[in-house]
Write an enzyme that holds these catalytic residues in place. Structure first.
Site: not given
Ligand code: CP3
Length: 342
Positions: A36, A147, A72, A23, A27
């Site tokens: 973003r 998912y 992703d 990661r 963010r």
């Protein structure tokens, strides 16, 4: 070309320990957060140039030894005909008409070299311009399929655990579809220039060792064997349950990615001396400030003590609130560390 990571994966001695962070491209970087505000996550992934630029973004903040491709786990879903929405604070959510594993027959077979060409193109752009290796990735079957069922991680994936235990034929069909397609996707990423591929089993820690061994390991092993046969170096990452480490190692991978729940020397013992190991700074140590982060970094490095085959990383993804200056201090410490006796 910086080949520290590749040499560490082969357990060859390196002049310093390679370091990257799960990661690292997201963010916690102010520039990413700015971007973003203008562009949706899925639009960034769909555009190879922007995806490549975001992949490189960490280098403006800290000198890591590998770049992890910006996409992703859920990116292959759309190639299989599923509709995906990226929900803030939740992650990827698959929408109608998919309603659950019973719909396995709706999954469309796909060629990643065609349907995921934008991802491969981002890799080619990166490899042409960067001096550090690019890491591709795919989800491990268990984590990917989490998912495809309703139910949140808060419930510790009871729905998926029930499927794996109780509807074995359906689970095998669903996992089997993904093993085939993810193996091909990972091999295509390597062909496009990814130096290695990480297989993320981020939620596997909800399982007990017996269920993992009998129901899940055979699928992950098939995936990792396909990669090994194709000459794709692989990092097999699992987190959440140290009792699984020997079984995760049995499933395969040139390196095992381990979390902070065991000290790294004990984790390495559980994994076995014939593997490289990636880890295992607690991402919370970075949130705790520079002093705490450096103390925890030193502890990891001292426990490894220069043993060949160590890739420094966090034990799970960086928290979005991580301060890039603290991350940079950790990178510098890893790079300047000298093992006793070296
Ligand atoms: O820097 C990097 O690590 C590269 C890019 C990357 C992303 N997802 C981008 C992303 C990687 C390697 C992943 C893998 C991934 N995706 C994993 C395995 C890693 C892990 O932490 O265990 C998992 C479990 C996912 C699924 C997923 N995607 C989740 C749980 C989330 C977070 C949802 C949230 O908002 O908290 C995502 C979204 C996601 N993937 C973001 C990024 C940068 C945030 C989306 C945004 O910018 O709004």
């Amino acid at each position: 070309m910086n080949d520290l990571l590749i040499r560490a994966l082969r357990r060859e001695p390196t002049e310093r320990t390679p370091v990257w962070f799960m990661r690292q491209a997201g963010r916690c970087l102010p520039r990413y957060r700015e971007l973003r505000m203008e562009e949706a996550f899925l639009d960034i992934v769909a555009d190879p140039r922007t995806a490549a630029d975001v992949t490189s973004l960490p280098l403006e903040y800290f000198p890591v030894d590998a770049l992890v491709l910006f996409m992703d786990l859920s990116t292959p879903f759309e190639a299989a005909g599923l509709s995906v929405e990226m929900r803030s604070g939740v992650g990827p959510v698959v929408g109608a008409p998919w309603s659950g594993p019973e719909d396995v027959g709706r999954l469309q077979s796909f060629d990643p070299r065609d349907r995921l060409e934008h991802v491969l193109e981002a890799i080619r752009i990166l490899v042409a311009r960067e001096r550090v290796p690019v890491l591709g990735f795919v989800g491990a079957p268990f984590t990917l399929c989490s998912y495809l069922l309703r139910g949140s991680r808060v419930s510790r994936l009871t729905g998926l655990r029930a499927l794996v235990r109780g509807r074995v034929g359906l689970w095998d069909r669903l996992a089997g579809f993904w093993v085939e397609h993810l193996a091909e996707f990972a091999i295509a990423q390597h062909e496009a220039g990814a130096a290695a591929v990480q297989v993320f089993d981020s939620w596997v820690g909800v399982l007990d060792p017996e269920t993992y061994r009998t129901r899940v390991l055979p699928h992950t092993r098939r995936l990792l064997r396909r990669l090994a046969a194709a000459g794709v170096p692989a990092i097999h990452f699992g987190t959440g349950n140290p009792a699984l480490l020997p079984a995760l190692a049995d499933a395969g991978g040139d390196a095992l990615g381990v979390d902070w729940r065991l000290p790294i020397d004990q984790a390495w013992e559980a994994v076995g001396a014939d593997r490289a190991v990636q880890g295992n700074l607690d991402p919370a140590a970075i949130l705790a400030g520079e002093e705490a982060a450096l103390a925890a970094t030193d502890d990891v490095l001292r426990r490894v003590d220069g043993r060949p085959g160590h890739i420094f990383n966090v034990g799970h993804g960086l928290d979005p609130a991580s301060d890039p200056a603290v991350i940079r201090a950790v990178v510098d410490r890893v790079h300047s560390f000298e093992a006793a006796g070296v």
